[in-house]
Design a protein around this motif. Structure first.
Motif, PDB file in Angstrom:
ATOM      1  N   LEU A  52      -4.904  20.015   4.935  1.00  0.00           N
ATOM      2  CA  LEU A  52      -5.702  20.928   4.620  1.00  0.00           C
ATOM      3  C   LEU A  52      -7.126  19.550   4.387  1.00  0.00           C
ATOM      4  CD1 LEU A  52      -6.854  23.504   3.379  1.00  0.00           C
ATOM      5  CD2 LEU A  52      -5.409  22.869   1.194  1.00  0.00           C
ATOM      6  N   VAL A  53      -7.063  19.267   3.341  1.00  0.00           N
ATOM      7  CA  VAL A  53      -8.543  18.349   2.519  1.00  0.00           C
ATOM      8  C   VAL A  53      -8.819  17.463   3.811  1.00  0.00           C
ATOM      9  CG1 VAL A  53      -8.883  16.503   1.395  1.00  0.00           C
ATOM     10  CG2 VAL A  53      -7.065  17.830   0.710  1.00  0.00           C
ATOM     11  N   VAL A  54      -7.783  17.083   5.378  1.00  0.00           N
ATOM     12  CA  VAL A  54      -8.470  16.557   6.382  1.00  0.00           C
ATOM     13  C   VAL A  54      -9.857  17.701   7.152  1.00  0.00           C
ATOM     14  CG1 VAL A  54      -8.006  15.687   8.615  1.00  0.00           C
ATOM     15  CG2 VAL A  54      -6.499  14.413   6.371  1.00  0.00           C
ATOM     16  N   SER A  55      -9.190  19.476   7.151  1.00  0.00           N
ATOM     17  CA  SER A  55      -9.748  19.834   7.836  1.00  0.00           C
ATOM     18  C   SER A  55     -11.056  20.217   7.232  1.00  0.00           C
ATOM     19  CB  SER A  55      -8.653  21.305   7.555  1.00  0.00           C
ATOM     20  OG  SER A  55      -7.258  21.204   8.077  1.00  0.00           O
ATOM     21  N   LEU A  56     -11.230  20.391   6.286  1.00  0.00           N
ATOM     22  CA  LEU A  56     -11.857  20.580   5.315  1.00  0.00           C
ATOM     23  C   LEU A  56     -13.482  19.283   5.276  1.00  0.00           C
ATOM     24  CD1 LEU A  56     -13.300  22.502   2.621  1.00  0.00           C
ATOM     25  CD2 LEU A  56     -12.587  20.306   0.902  1.00  0.00           C
ATOM     26  N   ILE A  57     -12.861  18.239   5.192  1.00  0.00           N
ATOM     27  CA  ILE A  57     -13.688  16.994   5.394  1.00  0.00           C
ATOM     28  C   ILE A  57     -13.970  17.545   6.663  1.00  0.00           C
ATOM     29  CG2 ILE A  57     -13.850  14.534   5.522  1.00  0.00           C
ATOM     30  CD1 ILE A  57     -11.599  14.440   3.285  1.00  0.00           C
ATOM     31  N   GLN A  58     -13.541  17.870   7.993  1.00  0.00           N
ATOM     32  CA  GLN A  58     -13.783  17.600   9.141  1.00  0.00           C
ATOM     33  C   GLN A  58     -14.787  18.851   9.528  1.00  0.00           C
ATOM     34  OE1 GLN A  58     -13.046  16.026  11.743  1.00  0.00           O
ATOM     35  NE2 GLN A  58     -11.779  14.761  11.336  1.00  0.00           N
ATOM     36  N   THR A  59     -14.631  20.406   8.406  1.00  0.00           N
ATOM     37  CA  THR A  59     -15.042  21.591   8.801  1.00  0.00           C
ATOM     38  C   THR A  59     -16.670  21.052   7.907  1.00  0.00           C
ATOM     39  OG1 THR A  59     -13.657  22.862   8.773  1.00  0.00           O
ATOM     40  CG2 THR A  59     -15.615  23.784   8.264  1.00  0.00           C
ATOM     41  N   ILE A  60     -16.990  20.273   7.130  1.00  0.00           N
ATOM     42  CA  ILE A  60     -17.768  20.126   5.806  1.00  0.00           C
ATOM     43  C   ILE A  60     -18.752  19.197   7.147  1.00  0.00           C
ATOM     44  CG2 ILE A  60     -18.808  18.469   4.353  1.00  0.00           C
ATOM     45  CD1 ILE A  60     -16.578  19.753   3.037  1.00  0.00           C
ATOM     46  N   ARG A  61     -17.999  17.941   7.623  1.00  0.00           N
ATOM     47  CA  ARG A  61     -18.904  17.570   8.661  1.00  0.00           C
ATOM     48  C   ARG A  61     -19.081  18.135   9.004  1.00  0.00           C
ATOM     49  NH1 ARG A  61     -15.501  14.556  10.392  1.00  0.00           N
ATOM     50  NH2 ARG A  61     -15.735  14.625  12.996  1.00  0.00           N
ATOM     51  N   ILE A  62     -18.280  18.826  10.369  1.00  0.00           N
ATOM     52  CA  ILE A  62     -18.870  19.648  11.872  1.00  0.00           C
ATOM     53  C   ILE A  62     -20.299  20.294  11.001  1.00  0.00           C
ATOM     54  CG2 ILE A  62     -18.564  21.134  13.069  1.00  0.00           C
ATOM     55  CD1 ILE A  62     -17.229  18.085  14.159  1.00  0.00           C
TER      56      ILE A  62
END
Length: 369
Positions: free
Chosen positions: A149-159
């Motif tokens: 979940l945290v990985v998805s959040l960080i990836q989403t923020i970057r994209i």
């Protein structure tokens, strides 16, 4: 049939998000349809909860919409294939490879910074900042014991940060805000545009299937592009001229809406609860990555004489589909952009999982929030 019914239930949502793209398009902003659809979908996802059966797992609209959008972009890119792009890559292979390694090193540095700043574990932060794709990295991270979940959040923020800033920067550099459409050169096949379009689609479908079997990154985009490119080169070789398929601009707009909406609907409120440091850290590391890679792109452009806008998009830490859409909107060398982005993704998916797991085992233990 069931998938088709679920997809049709998403049509009203896609129509609403397209209005956001239309609104942004009136301002003259590049890649307006993708950005407008993305921001509108994010607002709907955060406040109106559009989940339900139509989204299958409450993670947004049906994934087929994004895949169709990527396949359409693949065909668009395949039509624009030029050997000059491949020649540029061959002539500057060493410099481009060094830039790809640099981007991975910057991602690792950003992950270490995020780990020290946040309460998340090192392996979670490293997987989060690695530019390996919003769909691929969370899945790999979960297998390695990270917080998906945290990985998805960080990836989403970057994209979101990349496609919210890089198109504007590249647009200012390029000073062009119109879509790069395939040429309408006269050829023998001009009398059979629908037939040529059909052949492109068939080539795209074959490419997607081969991409899945070969486990290519983003097979719906990369495989489609390869299949369409081969079809394009085949017919061009035999007729000694550029083909002119029936490919109206509205098709590209629909693809951008599908991709933008698919990304936007992945944003959920629970991603932001109790993760203040992760959000701020993700924004800070995203800014760091964009700044460093943008600066390096200026240097590479001066050395290789590759247009700056092409370098910025090729080495930006974004996704293949997003950077491909932007490159077409800004008349950049889309084939070169997709090639470089694909090579980095391949390197990340092959090298990084084992490396990140090794690094995390050597680090002090810190439990995720």
């Amino acid at each position: 049939m069931q998938n088709l019914k679920l997809m049709l239930q998403n049509v009203p949502l896609l129509t609403i998000t397209s209005l956001g793209g239309l609104l942004l398009y009136t301002t003259g902003i590049s890649i307006a349809w993708l950005l407008g659809s993305l921001f509108t979908a994010s607002i709907i996802s955060l406040f109106l909860k559009p989940g339900g059966k139509a989204s299958r797992t409450n993670k947004g609209i049906h994934p087929y919409w994004r895949q169709i959008g990527q396949a359409i972009l693949g065909i668009q890119l395949g039509q624009n294939l030029h050997f000059s792009s491949l020649n540029i890559f061959e002539d500057h292979f060493i410099l481009i490879s060094l830039m790809l390694l640099m981007s991975i090193a910057v991602a690792l540095l950003s992950g270490m910074m995020l780990w020290h700043f946040s309460k998340a574990s090192m392996i979670t932060c490293l997987f989060g900042t690695t530019p390996g794709g919003m769909s691929a990295m969370p899945a790999i991270a979960e297998e390695a014991g990270a917080n998906a979940l945290v990985v998805s959040l960080i990836q989403t923020i970057r994209i979101l940060f990349v496609i919210g800033t890089v198109p504007f920067i590249a647009g200012k550099v390029n000073n062009q805000l119109h879509i790069n459409l395939p040429g309408s050169n006269h050829s023998y096949l001009e009398f059979f545009p629908l037939l040529w379009t059909f052949l492109l689609i068939i080539g795209s479908i074959i490419g997607v299937e081969m991409g899945k079997r070969l486990k290519l990154p983003a097979p719906w985009l990369v495989g489609s592009m390869i299949g369409a490119s081969i079809s394009q080169l085949f017919i061009t070789y035999f007729y000694m001229n550029d083909a002119s398929p029936f490919w109206p601009h509205i098709i590209v707009i629909l693809a951008q809406v599908m991709i933008g909406a698919s990304i936007g609907f992945q944003v959920k409120k629970e991603m932001f609860r109790g993760l203040g440091r992760i959000i701020y850290g993700g924004l800070a590391t995203s800014f760091l990555m964009v700044t460093i890679m943008g600066s390096c792109s200026i240097w590479i452009s001066k050395i290789t004489q590759i247009p700056l806008v092409t370098c910025i998009l090729a080495f930006a830490p974004g996704g293949i589909a997003e950077m491909a859409s932007t490159s077409m909107a800004l008349n950049a060398d889309s084939t070169f952009v997709v090639t470089v982005q694909s090579l980095r993704l391949i390197a990340v998916l092959i090298i990084m999982p084992a490396m990140l797991k090794f690094i995390s085992l050597q680090a002090p233990i810190k439990t995720d929030q």
